[in-house]
Design an enzyme around this catalytic site. Structure first.
Site, short mmCIF file in Angstrom:
data_model
loop_
_atom_site.label_atom_id
_atom_site.label_comp_id
_atom_site.label_asym_id
_atom_site.label_seq_id
_atom_site.Cartn_x
_atom_site.Cartn_y
_atom_site.Cartn_z
N ASP A 23 0.85 -1.21 0.00
CA ASP A 23 0.00 0.00 0.00
C ASP A 23 0.88 1.25 0.00
OD1 ASP A 23 -2.31 1.53 -0.03
OD2 ASP A 23 -2.68 1.37 2.12
N ASP B 231 2.24 2.35 7.74
CA ASP B 231 1.07 1.57 7.33
C ASP B 231 1.46 0.25 6.67
OD1 ASP B 231 -1.61 1.16 7.19
OD2 ASP B 231 -2.04 2.76 5.74
#
Ligand SMILES: Nc1ncnc2c1ncn2[C@@H]1O[C@H](COP(=O)(O)OP(=O)(O)O)[C@@H](O)[C@H]1O
Ligand SMILES: [Mg+2]
Length: 246
Positions: free
Chosen positions: A189, A206
């Protein structure tokens, strides 16, 4: 024993006093369900942190808070919400990860596995020399890591604050990418939202969805990441060549 619940009330009192209206209250009530409060209590008892200071961000699956240790250091605390159905979204990333064969049956257990996965990914990437927040602790649905910010303000993602010298910044970012690739991980991501501009140094965040080699999506995710990176950095650096991301 009888002080425990008061302790946790106190730990959250600053946060609760900073009530910013109905929406905000709903978000806070949403994330601090009974199980989560007990889990925070546990971290509190272990001395991982002492107070939760302010909410940094509300994402799709998790909320981010700034916490303080008993000796006054900042920590970033990522709390995965247990009352959403979005755990289904997590499944394809957990299933097929050889590190997590026993992923648990209930949605709740899967969220716990997910938090473990984010912690492990942070740990492996940091150990490889990639610039990511240092992980400190994981317990159930809570990941505690290095706080990238100044006082109550987290450093912004490059999306909000593009670097002053994009070429130099990108060189550093590529070093981090190479570092975690050397340990056979795909981020999954990587975007301008998940790269923080920490005083002109890139920090990748993340990493919950990152997968190791052997996972069915390992190659596909990395390819997508590199495509996203090229798309973004081409806008910052006009003479950028595609090969940089091979
Ligand atoms: N270690 C950290 N230090 C400071 N801020 C952070 C940290 N990790 C995340 N954040 C902030 O929280 C936001 C959401 O975190 P992220 O891990 O990207 O969760 P999500 O899955 O919701 O996108 C980030 O955009 C950033 O502003
Ligand atoms: Mg994010």
């Amino acid at each position: 024993m009888q002080n425990k619940i008061q302790d946790i009330d106190w730990a959250l009192s600053k946060l609760k006093k900073s009530n910013r209206g109905k929406e905000w209250q709903k978000t806070v009530d949403d994330v601090f369900d009974e199980t989560t409060l007990r889990n925070i209590q546990q971290l509190f008892n272990r001395g991982v942190f002492g107070t939760i200071e302010n909410m940094i961000a509300t994402g799709k699956e998790a909320n981010l808070f700034r916490a303080k240790t008993f000796d006054g250091r900042n920590r970033a605390v990522k709390i995965y919400r247990l009352n959403t159905a979005t755990f289904r979204k997590l499944n394809p990333y957990i299933e097929g990860d050889p590190r997590f064969r026993n992923i648990g049956n209930s949605p709740r257990d899967r969220v716990f596995t997910w938090a473990q996965k984010e912690y492990k990914n942070l740990y492996a990437m940091k150990a490889a020399g990639a610039e990511v927040p240092q992980p400190f602790h994981v317990y159930k649905n809570i990941v505690v890591m290095q706080y990238m910010g100044w006082r109550y303000r987290p450093y912004p993602p490059v999306r909000e604050l593009p670097p002053q010298d994009p070429m130099d910044f990108l060189d550093q970012l590529i070093e981090s990418i190479k570092a975690y690739r050397s340990k056979n991980l795909s981020h999954g991501d990587l975007s301008e939202y998940n790269i923080l501009n920490v005083r002109e140094k890139p920090y990748i965040i993340d990493v919950g969805q990152a997968v190791p080699k052997g996972h069915p999506m390992y190659d596909e995710l990395h390819k997508r990441d590199m495509k996203n990176m090229y798309r973004y950095w081409k806008k910052q650096i006009r003479e950028l060549e595609k090969e940089v991301f091979d």
